[in-house]
Scaffold this motif. Structure first.
Motif, PDB file in Angstrom:
ATOM      1  N   SER A  78       0.823  -1.208   0.000  1.00 41.07           N
ATOM      2  CA  SER A  78       0.000   0.000   0.000  1.00 41.07           C
ATOM      3  C   SER A  78       0.859   1.260   0.000  1.00 41.07           C
ATOM      4  CB  SER A  78      -0.937  -0.022   1.211  1.00 41.07           C
ATOM      5  OG  SER A  78      -1.772   1.100   1.216  1.00 41.07           O
ATOM      6  N   VAL A  79       1.919   1.268   0.814  1.00 39.53           N
ATOM      7  CA  VAL A  79       2.804   2.435   0.892  1.00 39.53           C
ATOM      8  C   VAL A  79       3.531   2.640  -0.436  1.00 39.53           C
ATOM      9  CG1 VAL A  79       4.889   3.365   1.979  1.00 39.53           C
ATOM     10  CG2 VAL A  79       3.070   2.398   3.389  1.00 39.53           C
ATOM     11  N   ILE A  80       4.044   1.567  -1.018  1.00 39.09           N
ATOM     12  CA  ILE A  80       4.754   1.682  -2.302  1.00 39.09           C
ATOM     13  C   ILE A  80       3.819   2.197  -3.389  1.00 39.09           C
ATOM     14  CG2 ILE A  80       5.874   0.354  -4.137  1.00 39.09           C
ATOM     15  CD1 ILE A  80       7.148  -1.339  -1.874  1.00 39.09           C
ATOM     16  N   LEU A  81       2.609   1.678  -3.434  1.00 37.06           N
ATOM     17  CA  LEU A  81       1.647   2.150  -4.438  1.00 37.06           C
ATOM     18  C   LEU A  81       1.275   3.612  -4.194  1.00 37.06           C
ATOM     19  CD1 LEU A  81      -0.635  -0.998  -4.803  1.00 37.06           C
ATOM     20  CD2 LEU A  81       1.110  -0.169  -6.408  1.00 37.06           C
ATOM     21  N   ASP A  82       1.172   4.004  -2.922  1.00 41.19           N
ATOM     22  CA  ASP A  82       0.894   5.393  -2.580  1.00 41.19           C
ATOM     23  C   ASP A  82       2.026   6.302  -3.066  1.00 41.19           C
ATOM     24  OD1 ASP A  82      -0.629   7.507  -1.131  1.00 41.19           O
ATOM     25  OD2 ASP A  82       1.128   7.506   0.180  1.00 41.19           O
ATOM     26  N   ILE A  83       3.266   5.876  -2.876  1.00 42.26           N
ATOM     27  CA  ILE A  83       4.419   6.656  -3.342  1.00 42.26           C
ATOM     28  C   ILE A  83       4.392   6.787  -4.856  1.00 42.26           C
ATOM     29  CG2 ILE A  83       6.945   6.618  -3.571  1.00 42.26           C
ATOM     30  CD1 ILE A  83       6.949   5.257  -0.728  1.00 42.26           C
ATOM     31  N   LEU A  84       4.102   5.698  -5.545  1.00 42.65           N
ATOM     32  CA  LEU A  84       4.013   5.760  -7.006  1.00 42.65           C
ATOM     33  C   LEU A  84       2.894   6.705  -7.447  1.00 42.65           C
ATOM     34  CD1 LEU A  84       4.570   2.026  -8.032  1.00 42.65           C
ATOM     35  CD2 LEU A  84       6.117   3.965  -8.419  1.00 42.65           C
ATOM     36  N   ASN A  85       1.773   6.628  -6.763  1.00 44.55           N
ATOM     37  CA  ASN A  85       0.650   7.509  -7.098  1.00 44.55           C
ATOM     38  C   ASN A  85       1.034   8.978  -6.903  1.00 44.55           C
ATOM     39  OD1 ASN A  85      -2.201   7.846  -7.840  1.00 44.55           O
ATOM     40  ND2 ASN A  85      -2.411   8.600  -5.753  1.00 44.55           N
ATOM     41  N   LEU A 118      -0.030   0.835 -11.131  1.00 44.24           N
ATOM     42  CA  LEU A 118      -1.158   1.187 -10.257  1.00 44.24           C
ATOM     43  C   LEU A 118      -2.435   0.484 -10.712  1.00 44.24           C
ATOM     44  CD1 LEU A 118      -0.469   5.002  -9.780  1.00 44.24           C
ATOM     45  CD2 LEU A 118      -0.213   3.201  -8.060  1.00 44.24           C
ATOM     46  N   ASN A 119      -2.703   0.466 -12.001  1.00 46.53           N
ATOM     47  CA  ASN A 119      -3.906  -0.187 -12.513  1.00 46.53           C
ATOM     48  C   ASN A 119      -3.859  -1.698 -12.315  1.00 46.53           C
ATOM     49  OD1 ASN A 119      -5.008   2.257 -13.339  1.00 46.53           O
ATOM     50  ND2 ASN A 119      -4.178   2.089 -15.400  1.00 46.53           N
ATOM     51  N   SER A 120      -2.680  -2.296 -12.490  1.00 47.77           N
ATOM     52  CA  SER A 120      -2.534  -3.748 -12.344  1.00 47.77           C
ATOM     53  C   SER A 120      -2.680  -4.196 -10.902  1.00 47.77           C
ATOM     54  CB  SER A 120      -1.170  -4.192 -12.883  1.00 47.77           C
ATOM     55  OG  SER A 120      -1.099  -3.953 -14.274  1.00 47.77           O
ATOM     56  N   ASN A 121      -2.472  -3.277  -9.964  1.00 50.67           N
ATOM     57  CA  ASN A 121      -2.570  -3.603  -8.551  1.00 50.67           C
ATOM     58  C   ASN A 121      -3.839  -3.068  -7.910  1.00 50.67           C
ATOM     59  OD1 ASN A 121       0.045  -4.954  -7.497  1.00 50.67           O
ATOM     60  ND2 ASN A 121       0.713  -3.456  -9.012  1.00 50.67           N
ATOM     61  N   GLU A 122      -4.763  -2.600  -8.727  1.00 54.52           N
ATOM     62  CA  GLU A 122      -6.035  -2.077  -8.235  1.00 54.52           C
ATOM     63  C   GLU A 122      -5.821  -1.108  -7.082  1.00 54.52           C
ATOM     64  OE1 GLU A 122      -8.528  -5.441  -7.419  1.00 54.52           O
ATOM     65  OE2 GLU A 122      -8.252  -6.247  -9.424  1.00 54.52           O
ATOM     66  N   PHE A 123      -4.953  -0.122  -7.322  1.00 50.51           N
ATOM     67  CA  PHE A 123      -4.622   0.871  -6.303  1.00 50.51           C
ATOM     68  C   PHE A 123      -5.866   1.621  -5.861  1.00 50.51           C
ATOM     69  CE2 PHE A 123      -3.192   5.280  -5.304  1.00 50.51           C
ATOM     70  CZ  PHE A 123      -2.572   4.984  -4.109  1.00 50.51           C
ATOM     71  N   GLN A 124      -6.087   1.680  -4.540  1.00 47.68           N
ATOM     72  CA  GLN A 124      -7.280   2.329  -3.993  1.00 47.68           C
ATOM     73  C   GLN A 124      -6.952   3.498  -3.085  1.00 47.68           C
ATOM     74  OE1 GLN A 124      -9.442  -0.837  -2.155  1.00 47.68           O
ATOM     75  NE2 GLN A 124      -9.816  -1.866  -4.084  1.00 47.68           N
TER      76      GLN A 124
END
Length: 127
Positions: free
Chosen positions: A29-36, A56-62
Motif C-alpha cells: 500500500s505504501v509503495i503504491l501510494d508513493i508511485l501515485n 497502479l492499474n494492475s494492482n487495483e490501487f485504492q
C-alpha cells in the motif's frame, strides 16, 4: 519477450527489504501510494508515467494511505481532549496511547520510530 517474462512469475518486480509490515498489506500500500504521488511530477504521456499508471492499474490501487490520513485528520479536527471515543478510534488505526502528564504519546503499531506527542489543551489543537 512478453511471453518469456510472463512465464517467470516467481521473479518479483521488487524485492522486500528487512522491514516487517506493521499491518497486513502495508508495504504494498505504501509503495503504491508513493508511485501515485510521483505521478504529479511525471511528464504527461511519458514512458515513466505510463509505467507507473500500468503498475497502479494492475494492482487495483485504492489510495488507502490517503484515506487513512484523511480519517485521522477528521478525528483530530477540533481536538480538545482524549475522549474514550477518540482513544478507541486512534487505537483502531494502530496507535498505542500513553498518557504523560498533560501530553499523550501516540506510538504507531508499537514501533518507537513512529511516535507523536499531543498536548492535552482545553483550548484545543489541530483545528
Amino acid at each position: 519477450m512478453r511471453d518469456k517474462i510472463e512465464g517467470l512469475q516467481e521473479i518479483p518486480l521488487i524485492y522486500l527489504g528487512e522491514e516487517e509490515e506493521l499491518y497486513d498489506g502495508e508495504i504494498k500500500s505504501v509503495i503504491l501510494d508513493i508511485l501515485n504521488e510521483s505521478k504529479k511530477t511525471l511528464k504527461k504521456n511519458s514512458r515513466r508515467e505510463n509505467l507507473v499508471e500500468d503498475i497502479l492499474n494492475s494492482n487495483e490501487f485504492q489510495n488507502r494511505q490517503e484515506e487513512k490520513r484523511n480519517d485521522i485528520k477528521r478525528l483530530l479536527k477540533g481536538y480538545k481532549n482524549m475522549s474514550k471515543s477518540l482513544r478507541n478510534s486512534l487505537e483502531n488505526f494502530g496507535f498505542e496511547i500513553a498518557s504523560e502528564g498533560k501530553h499523550y504519546k501516540l506510538t504507531y503499531y508499537g514501533d518507537s520510530r513512529y511516535v507523536v506527542s499531543y498536548k492535552c489543551l482545553l483550548s484545543g489543537i489541530g483545528s
